[in-house]
Design an enzyme around this catalytic site. Structure first.
Site, mmCIF file in Angstrom:
data_model
loop_
_atom_site.group_PDB
_atom_site.id
_atom_site.type_symbol
_atom_site.label_atom_id
_atom_site.label_comp_id
_atom_site.label_asym_id
_atom_site.label_seq_id
_atom_site.Cartn_x
_atom_site.Cartn_y
_atom_site.Cartn_z
ATOM 1 N NE ARG A 1 -38.887 37.343 16.842
ATOM 2 C CZ ARG A 1 -40.120 37.872 16.760
ATOM 3 N NH1 ARG A 1 -41.087 37.192 16.163
ATOM 4 N NH2 ARG A 1 -40.382 39.063 17.238
ATOM 5 C CB SER B 1 -32.709 39.166 20.006
ATOM 6 O OG SER B 1 -33.315 40.432 20.090
ATOM 7 C CD GLU C 1 -34.790 36.363 17.896
ATOM 8 O OE1 GLU C 1 -34.853 37.317 17.100
ATOM 9 O OE2 GLU C 1 -35.375 36.340 18.992
#
Length: 258
Positions: A142, A184, A254
């Site tokens: 990520r 998320s 995130e």
């Protein structure tokens, strides 16, 4: 280039924000270096006073297939590329069925599902009008350090779209809330899950105003209608504070907060 007023309470997936003037980039524009580039606001939490923002216009929403080389504009919606891959029997794109937004947003955060992520399949990225090979860039879970604005992507493609894999990945959505969110909120710490940690510190289902840590999945910050930035930020900070205190783990967002 031109300016467009975007109401983030309607435009963003989490439905939080106010109308903000955003600079829209067109093809052949000189890209400013004093603005923050955003995508389709699917993992974005925008404050009432964000830094100057810019977006790619529809000039950068295109898909071109030439032999086995696929070129995709970074304003292209993920759903549009998924449909193209299905229609043309292209392998490797099944996982984007679970990831809404634009291709630029995907590559900026190396978005993915489980072991599938965009940097596994992209060959090169056009950044500030220069093509750069994937392996010349820093990226990880990520995370991608682009050091500029991505406008186009190239993929070396092969045949074999996997419908069974597509259905398997779509089924993973069953444990995600349908209420507006930005996906998320935190990255999963190594060897653990952010949702489990948030639940363990007693925050699953906890609200602040219209914002709530979802009762369906604790790592999803959801908006039950009219949620404000301050409420969302309070819950994010509270989760980080409690998890650090109990587990000595620093949760990393995130979701991108501006």
């Amino acid at each position: 280039m031109y300016f467009k007023t975007i109401d983030f309470s309607k435009f963003s997936s989490i439905k939080v924000g106010v109308p903000i003037e955003v600079l829209m980039l067109e093809r052949d524009d000189i890209i400013p270096n004093d603005r923050v580039i955003i995508g389709h606001a699917n993992n974005l939490l925008v404050s009432n006073t964000p830094p100057p923002l810019m977006m790619l216009s529809k000039d950068f929403s295109f898909i071109e297939l030439n032999s086995n080389v696929l070129t995709v504009g970074c304003a292209t919606p993920t759903g549009k590329l998924l449909s193209f891959a299905k229609k043309n029997d292209l392998a490797g794109f099944e996982f984007i069925s679970k990831l809404p937004g634009s291709m630029g947003g995907m590559v900026a955060m190396n978005a993915g599902v489980k072991s599938y992520e965009i940097f596994n399949i992209v060959e090169s990225i056009k950044i500030d009008n220069i093509w750069i090979k994937r392996d010349e860039l820093q990226y990880g879970y990520r995370f991608a350090k682009l050091n500029g604005v991505a406008t186009e992507l190239r993929f070396n493609v092969k045949k074999g779209f996997n419908k069974n894999l597509l259905e398997e990945l779509i089924s993973l959505r069953s444990n995600q809330p349908k209420t507006p969110s930005a996906g998320s909120a935190f990255k999963n710490p190594k060897g653990d899950f952010a949702g489990r940690l948030i639940e363990e510190v007693g925050l699953k289902g906890v609200s602040k105003g219209a914002m709530q840590w979802s009762e369906v999945h604790a790592n999803f910050l959801v908006n039950h209608g009219g949620g404000r930035f301050e409420e969302a930020k309070y819950l994010i900070d509270l989760a980080k504070e409690r998890v650090l205190l109990k587990f000595r783990i620093e949760l990393e967002e995130e979701i991108k907060v501006l």
